[in-house]
Write a protein that holds these residues in place. Structure first.
Motif, short mmCIF file in Angstrom:
data_model
loop_
_atom_site.label_atom_id
_atom_site.label_comp_id
_atom_site.label_asym_id
_atom_site.label_seq_id
_atom_site.Cartn_x
_atom_site.Cartn_y
_atom_site.Cartn_z
N THR A 98 0.83 -1.20 0.00
CA THR A 98 0.00 0.00 0.00
C THR A 98 0.86 1.25 0.00
O THR A 98 0.59 2.23 -0.73
CB THR A 98 -0.92 -0.01 1.23
OG1 THR A 98 -1.76 -1.18 1.19
CG2 THR A 98 -1.80 1.22 1.26
N LYS A 102 1.13 4.11 -3.06
CA LYS A 102 0.95 5.55 -2.88
C LYS A 102 2.11 6.33 -3.50
O LYS A 102 1.90 7.37 -4.14
CB LYS A 102 0.83 5.88 -1.38
CG LYS A 102 -0.49 5.44 -0.77
CD LYS A 102 -0.58 5.87 0.69
CE LYS A 102 -1.92 5.48 1.30
NZ LYS A 102 -2.04 5.91 2.72
N LEU A 106 0.56 8.40 -6.69
CA LEU A 106 0.17 9.72 -6.22
C LEU A 106 1.31 10.70 -6.47
O LEU A 106 2.40 10.54 -5.93
CB LEU A 106 -0.17 9.68 -4.72
CG LEU A 106 -1.31 8.73 -4.31
CD1 LEU A 106 -1.58 8.85 -2.82
CD2 LEU A 106 -2.58 9.01 -5.10
N TYR A 109 3.67 12.61 -3.63
CA TYR A 109 3.38 12.05 -2.30
C TYR A 109 4.65 12.03 -1.46
O TYR A 109 5.70 11.52 -1.89
CB TYR A 109 2.81 10.64 -2.45
CG TYR A 109 2.46 9.98 -1.13
CD1 TYR A 109 1.38 10.43 -0.38
CD2 TYR A 109 3.22 8.92 -0.65
CE1 TYR A 109 1.06 9.84 0.82
CE2 TYR A 109 2.89 8.31 0.56
CZ TYR A 109 1.82 8.78 1.29
OH TYR A 109 1.50 8.17 2.48
N SER A 118 -5.19 11.21 3.80
CA SER A 118 -5.26 11.75 2.45
C SER A 118 -4.19 12.83 2.31
O SER A 118 -3.52 13.19 3.27
CB SER A 118 -6.65 12.34 2.18
OG SER A 118 -6.86 13.49 3.00
N ALA A 134 -1.29 9.40 -12.39
CA ALA A 134 -1.70 8.05 -11.96
C ALA A 134 -1.91 7.14 -13.16
O ALA A 134 -1.53 5.96 -13.16
CB ALA A 134 -2.96 8.13 -11.11
N ASN A 248 -7.28 -1.49 -6.24
CA ASN A 248 -6.82 -0.15 -5.89
C ASN A 248 -7.80 0.89 -6.40
O ASN A 248 -8.33 0.78 -7.52
CB ASN A 248 -5.44 0.11 -6.50
CG ASN A 248 -4.40 -0.89 -6.00
OD1 ASN A 248 -4.39 -1.24 -4.83
ND2 ASN A 248 -3.54 -1.35 -6.89
N ILE A 250 -8.20 5.25 -6.43
CA ILE A 250 -7.74 6.60 -6.14
C ILE A 250 -8.95 7.53 -6.26
O ILE A 250 -9.58 7.59 -7.32
CB ILE A 250 -6.62 7.05 -7.09
CG1 ILE A 250 -5.47 6.04 -7.06
CG2 ILE A 250 -6.12 8.44 -6.73
CD1 ILE A 250 -4.38 6.34 -8.08
N TYR A 264 -7.53 10.39 -1.88
CA TYR A 264 -7.44 9.19 -1.05
C TYR A 264 -6.97 8.02 -1.92
O TYR A 264 -7.34 7.92 -3.09
CB TYR A 264 -8.81 8.82 -0.46
CG TYR A 264 -9.41 9.87 0.45
CD1 TYR A 264 -9.17 9.86 1.81
CD2 TYR A 264 -10.24 10.86 -0.08
CE1 TYR A 264 -9.73 10.81 2.64
CE2 TYR A 264 -10.80 11.82 0.74
CZ TYR A 264 -10.55 11.79 2.09
OH TYR A 264 -11.10 12.73 2.91
N PHE A 265 -6.18 7.17 -1.32
CA PHE A 265 -5.76 5.93 -1.99
C PHE A 265 -6.18 4.77 -1.11
O PHE A 265 -5.80 4.69 0.06
CB PHE A 265 -4.25 5.89 -2.23
CG PHE A 265 -3.80 4.70 -3.02
CD1 PHE A 265 -3.68 4.78 -4.40
CD2 PHE A 265 -3.52 3.49 -2.41
CE1 PHE A 265 -3.27 3.68 -5.14
CE2 PHE A 265 -3.13 2.39 -3.13
CZ PHE A 265 -3.01 2.49 -4.51
N ASP A 266 -6.95 3.87 -1.68
CA ASP A 266 -7.43 2.70 -0.95
C ASP A 266 -7.02 1.45 -1.71
O ASP A 266 -7.23 1.34 -2.92
CB ASP A 266 -8.95 2.75 -0.79
CG ASP A 266 -9.48 1.55 -0.03
OD1 ASP A 266 -9.16 1.40 1.16
OD2 ASP A 266 -10.21 0.74 -0.65
N SER A 267 -6.43 0.51 -0.99
CA SER A 267 -5.99 -0.76 -1.58
C SER A 267 -6.58 -1.90 -0.76
O SER A 267 -6.30 -2.02 0.44
CB SER A 267 -4.46 -0.84 -1.60
OG SER A 267 -4.04 -2.06 -2.19
#
Length: 516
Positions: A98, A102, A106, A109, A118, A134, A248, A250, A264-267
């Motif tokens: 994860t 990111k 991102l 980042y 976030s 991305a 994933n 974004i 936000y990044f969710d995996s």
């Protein structure tokens, strides 16, 4: 020989055995038979409440149940440690991937998230560059990634990116004139970009009308894609590797329309069995040893299942092909907890060790009734803080967060930070927050928590007095003490012989014990 057999063979006269061997009255026989059964029941109950050492001295019965319980603890705890070490590898692999995702997808980042996990952009140019960055990183993933990653199929069985945007249907806004005309209904448009389209000229899809965003109507942009990976670090620990599917997403959140778009990044990682594994070396041999150990654990659990029904979950759910680590951890953790707690039963036979058990047993009804009343006050403070302080304090934004914050205050944790973080935008709310926090802390710490401890202390003092002066006899103990007098036993020798029979029962007659 069963209880009462010898008594039935002895002749009686006027309630006693007859020397002439004449017949006995039926009332006398029924009376003697009733006393024999009562005495046998009393002896069986006495044996049931003995501790393992006393049972061994009384009938030379080995405490094999205790031995099996200890063996089960060793085996299940070993299994838990093995699973815990394996689960550490899984958690580390998910978290490290994860973090790597990111940094890969991102733009800019820095490795530090904001409070809500976030980071933000503040200009339209930065928003466009973050979206295109991305997408380009996904296209060149195999050339830039250090991990064992590959492209995966999404829910539509297609390989590529899925970009969706959500916005109000139509509207116009002129802040300088303080005018707004907008349709509150929302629309969701999606675009699928496959690898072939990404390989062409990037300007072809960048100049698409889909990416012409009207930020005053835009709610959010969501980029979703699937990746596959293999966890090779398990090989170093002599375990078979797992295959992962990373879902994933974004999200560019513009719902607040405050001039700041949160990203936000969710995996979400799912474990699947690898279809084809061909690993040479010593891992295959070690796997066989592990399977033998697992089989032995299953045998021990099945043996314990006969004595203790709580092991049924552990016996049925421990299978090698179960890749849901969360379910396995819950089952293993709960079963290990129950196994260790089960040993307390044997400590309860000794008065020097059963203070905790007796105190919990005596105080539990009072504590439950007390918590029911205190819970009403706690819920009242929870809802009040959520409604009033939610807009002015981070810890009171959500209902569950409020409950957690108040529970921390009850335990004296993070008090100063809770007072200090309240925003002073409204003097009335600031004064209310002081009254709210001071009253809650004073009520729960100085009164409710003290009463809660007093209930347990009172039960503990009662148990200590009982241990010094003796516990009051229960109905069962009164029954066990209610033994026939010696004169009565001497007059009715058949009953006396029946008592001797109960004390000298053979091993083959142990099935007469009611509960053991």
């Amino acid at each position: 020989m069963p209880c009462g057999v010898e008594a039935l063979d002895l002749p009686v006269r006027n309630g006693a055995p007859s020397r002439s061997g004449g017949p006995r009255p039926r009332n006398t026989m029924a009376h003697l038979d009733s006393e024999v059964k009562e005495e046998c029941l009393r002896e069986d109950l006495k044996f049931y409440f003995m501790n393992p050492c006393e049972k061994y001295r009384a009938r030379r019965q080995l405490p094999w149940k205790l031995g099996l319980q200890i063996l089960k603890i060793v085996m299940v705890t070993t299994q838990l440690v093995r699973f815990g070490l394996s689960n550490q590898l899984v958690v580390a692999f998910k978290e490290e991937n994860t973090v790597a995702f990111k940094h890969l997808f991102l733009k800019g980042y820095s490795g530090i998230d904001e409070d809500d996990y976030s980071y933000s952009v503040y200009t339209q140019e930065d928003a466009y560059e973050s979206i295109f960055f991305a997408i380009n990183q996904y296209h060149h993933l195999k050339n830039i990634s250090l991990g064992t990653l590959g492209y995966g199929e999404n829910e539509d069985n297609r390989i590529g990116l899925k970009v969706c945007k959500q916005h109000y249907k139509k509207g116009s806004m002129f802040p300088s004139n303080e005018t707004l005309n907008i349709d509150s209904d929302t629309e969701r448009d999606c675009l699928h970009i496959d690898l072939q389209a990404l390989s062409k000229n990037p300007q072809d899809w960048k100049n698409s009308s889909f990416f012409r965003l009207e930020f005053y109507r835009l709610l959010q942009v969501e980029i979703s894609f699937h990746l596959k990976g293999i966890d090779l670090q398990t090989i170093h620990f002599r375990e078979l590797p797992d295959c992962y599917i990373f879902q994933n997403t974004i999200t560019f959140d513009n719902r607040a329309h405050s001039g700041k778009i949160k990203i936000y990044f969710d995996s979400d990682a799912h474990i699947e069995e690898c279809k084809d594994l061909n690993i040479s070396g010593s891992i295959q041999k070690n796997t066989q040893y592990i399977l033998v150990f697992d089989a032995f654990v299953i045998v021990i659990c099945l043996a314990s299942l006969i004595l203790c029904t709580r092991s049924i979950v552990l016996a049925l759910k421990l299978r090698k092909n179960l890749t849901n680590y969360d379910l396995c951890s819950i089952l293993l953790g709960t079963s290990t907890l129950l196994v260790w707690v089960g040993v307390i039963r044997y400590l309860g036979y000794f008065q020097a060790y059963n203070v905790l058990i007796l105190t919990m047993q005596a105080s539990l009804p009072k504590v439950l009734r007390f918590c029911a009343c205190a819970g009403m006050i706690y819920l009242g403070y929870t809802f009040c803080g959520w409604i009033v302080l939610g807009p002015y304090h981070d810890k009171f934004e959500d209902l569950d967060t409020v409950a957690e914050c108040l529970f921390s205050l009850v335990n004296g944790d993070d008090m100063f930070a809770t007072f200090a973080q309240i925003q002073k935008k409204s003097i009335l709310v600031w004064l209310f927050s002081r009254l709210y926090l001071y009253s809650f802390i004073s009520l729960f710490i100085y009164m409710i928590l003290s009463l809660f401890i007093a209930l347990i202390t009172d039960s503990y003092d009662t148990i200590k007095k009982y241990q010094q002066n003796g516990f009051p006899d229960t109905d069962l103990q009164e029954f066990l003490k209610d033994c026939s007098s010696k004169e009565k036993c001497q007059k009715e020798s058949s009953a006396f012989l029946s008592c001797i029979c109960c004390l000298r029962r053979k091993g083959s007659d142990d099935h007469l014990i009611l509960i053991n």
